[in-house]
Design an enzyme around this catalytic site. Structure first.
Site, PDB file in Angstrom:
ATOM      1  CB  THR A  17    -118.094  13.431 100.941  1.00 55.04           C
ATOM      2  OG1 THR A  17    -117.919  14.461  99.958  1.00 55.04           O
ATOM      3  CG2 THR A  17    -117.769  13.981 102.320  1.00 55.04           C
ATOM      4  CB  THR A  40    -119.197  21.683  99.642  1.00 54.82           C
ATOM      5  OG1 THR A  40    -118.829  20.925  98.499  1.00 54.82           O
ATOM      6  CG2 THR A  40    -118.064  22.607 100.028  1.00 54.82           C
ATOM      7  CG  ASN A  88    -109.552  14.013  97.032  1.00 52.88           C
ATOM      8  OD1 ASN A  88    -109.237  13.481  95.970  1.00 52.88           O
ATOM      9  ND2 ASN A  88    -110.821  14.227  97.367  1.00 52.88           N
ATOM     10  CE1 TYR A 153    -108.960  20.289  88.354  1.00 52.21           C
ATOM     11  CE2 TYR A 153    -107.667  19.468  86.499  1.00 52.21           C
ATOM     12  CZ  TYR A 153    -108.325  19.238  87.691  1.00 52.21           C
ATOM     13  OH  TYR A 153    -108.341  17.982  88.226  1.00 52.21           O
ATOM     14  CB  ILE A 186    -109.913   9.052  87.956  1.00 46.73           C
ATOM     15  CG1 ILE A 186    -108.371   9.214  88.016  1.00 46.73           C
ATOM     16  CG2 ILE A 186    -110.385   8.011  88.972  1.00 46.73           C
ATOM     17  CD1 ILE A 186    -107.556   7.998  87.651  1.00 46.73           C
TER      18      ILE A 186
END
Ligand SMILES: NC(=O)c1ccc[n+]([C@@H]2O[C@H](COP(=O)([O-])OP(=O)(O)OC[C@H]3O[C@@H](n4cnc5c(N)ncnc54)[C@H](O)[C@@H]3O)[C@@H](O)[C@H]2O)c1
Length: 246
Positions: A17, A40, A88, A153, A186
């Site tokens: 999304t 979410t 993803n 992470y 990115i």
């Protein structure tokens, strides 16, 4: 005819999304794949529904591990099959290790690693009977290099790479391929908060001289999903402008 043929392929994308996931979703949509995605953010899901009425969506939080088996079933049912899965969705909760709370550690591991494993596990079960499937897991450059403030992470992202190799070995005989993409920096919401001075220094260290775009990652996902990569499994493709060369 397109060199990459994904027409009518059944594709489940987590976090399609926003950011990179949205670029992936748009690229697969253009090639007439059939898509189911979760996220979410209610507003983002509504936007997807109005912009892409054919795409199936669900509001699902990947922290809800007990419901992931049902989620994968829902994906398969809504799509009428399952050919390609793209893990993803991901979050960051940065802090220096000595200040990192259990909550910051656990949340990132739960969403970025455990949920990815569970989606893979149930997707592989769903794909086994058809003797075909492509799973693409989005790792990160920092899973290979480590990073300040990202012990949680980077651990999750490194874990994804090793896990994908194990799954690739276990299910190659079933013609289920499992690969990773490790993006560099990115231009998405995740990197919007990096301060400008740091961003300038960062770009100086990228041989191609710029941040990447969602499309740079989507192009790689198209390749790994398609028959063009049919002899590639257990591999990680680095998409980072030359910032890190494995
Ligand atoms: N942006 C970068 O520079 C970069 C670099 C390397 C790797 N990545 C990885 O790429 C992936 C996408 O990153 P992005 O920059 O597009 O992020 P983003 O924050 O723009 O989008 C994240 C997506 O994941 C979904 N999501 C987040 N938490 C979720 C949860 N608990 N349950 C379900 N969905 C959830 C969101 O709804 C959203 O759709 C992530 O796995 C990220 O770690 C990003």
């Amino acid at each position: 005819m397109n060199l990459i043929n994904l027409k009518n392929k059944k594709v489940f994308i987590t976090g399609g999304t926003a950011g990179i996931g949205l670029s992936i979703l748009e690229s697969f949509y253009k090639l007439e794949a059939e898509i189911f995605t979760i996220g979410t953010n209610h507003e983002n899901l509504k936007t997807i529904q109005s912009n892409f009425p054919k795409i199936k969506t669900s509001n699902f939080n990947l922290e809800n591990h007990q419901k992931i088996e049902e989620l994968v079933k829902e994906a398969k049912e809504k799509l009428g099959g399952l050919d390609i899965v793209i893990n993803n969705a991901g979050i960051t909760k940065d802090n220096l290790a000595i200040r990192m709370s259990d909550e910051e550690w656990n949340k990132v591991i739960n969403i970025n690693l455990t949920a990815v494993f569970l989606v893979c596990k149930y997707s592989i079960k769903a794909m086994m009977k058809q003797d075909a499937g492509s799973i693409i897991n989005i790792s990160s450059i920092v899973g290979h290099t480590g990073n300040f403030g990202q012990a949680n992470y980077s651990s999750a992202k490194a874990g994804i790479v090793a896990m994908s190799k194990s799954l690739a070995k276990e299910y190659a005989k079933k013609n289920i391929r499992v690969n990773c993409i490790s993006p560099g920096f990115i231009d998405t919401k995740m990197t919007k908060n990096i301060n400008e001075e740091f961003k300038k220094k960062l770009i100086e260290n990228i041989p191609l001289g710029k941040l990447g775009t969602g499309n740079d990652i989507a192009n790689c996902a198209l390749f790994l999903a398609s028959e063009l990569s049919s002899y590639i499994t257990g591999e990680t493709i680095h998409v980072n402008g030359g910032m890190y060369m494995a």
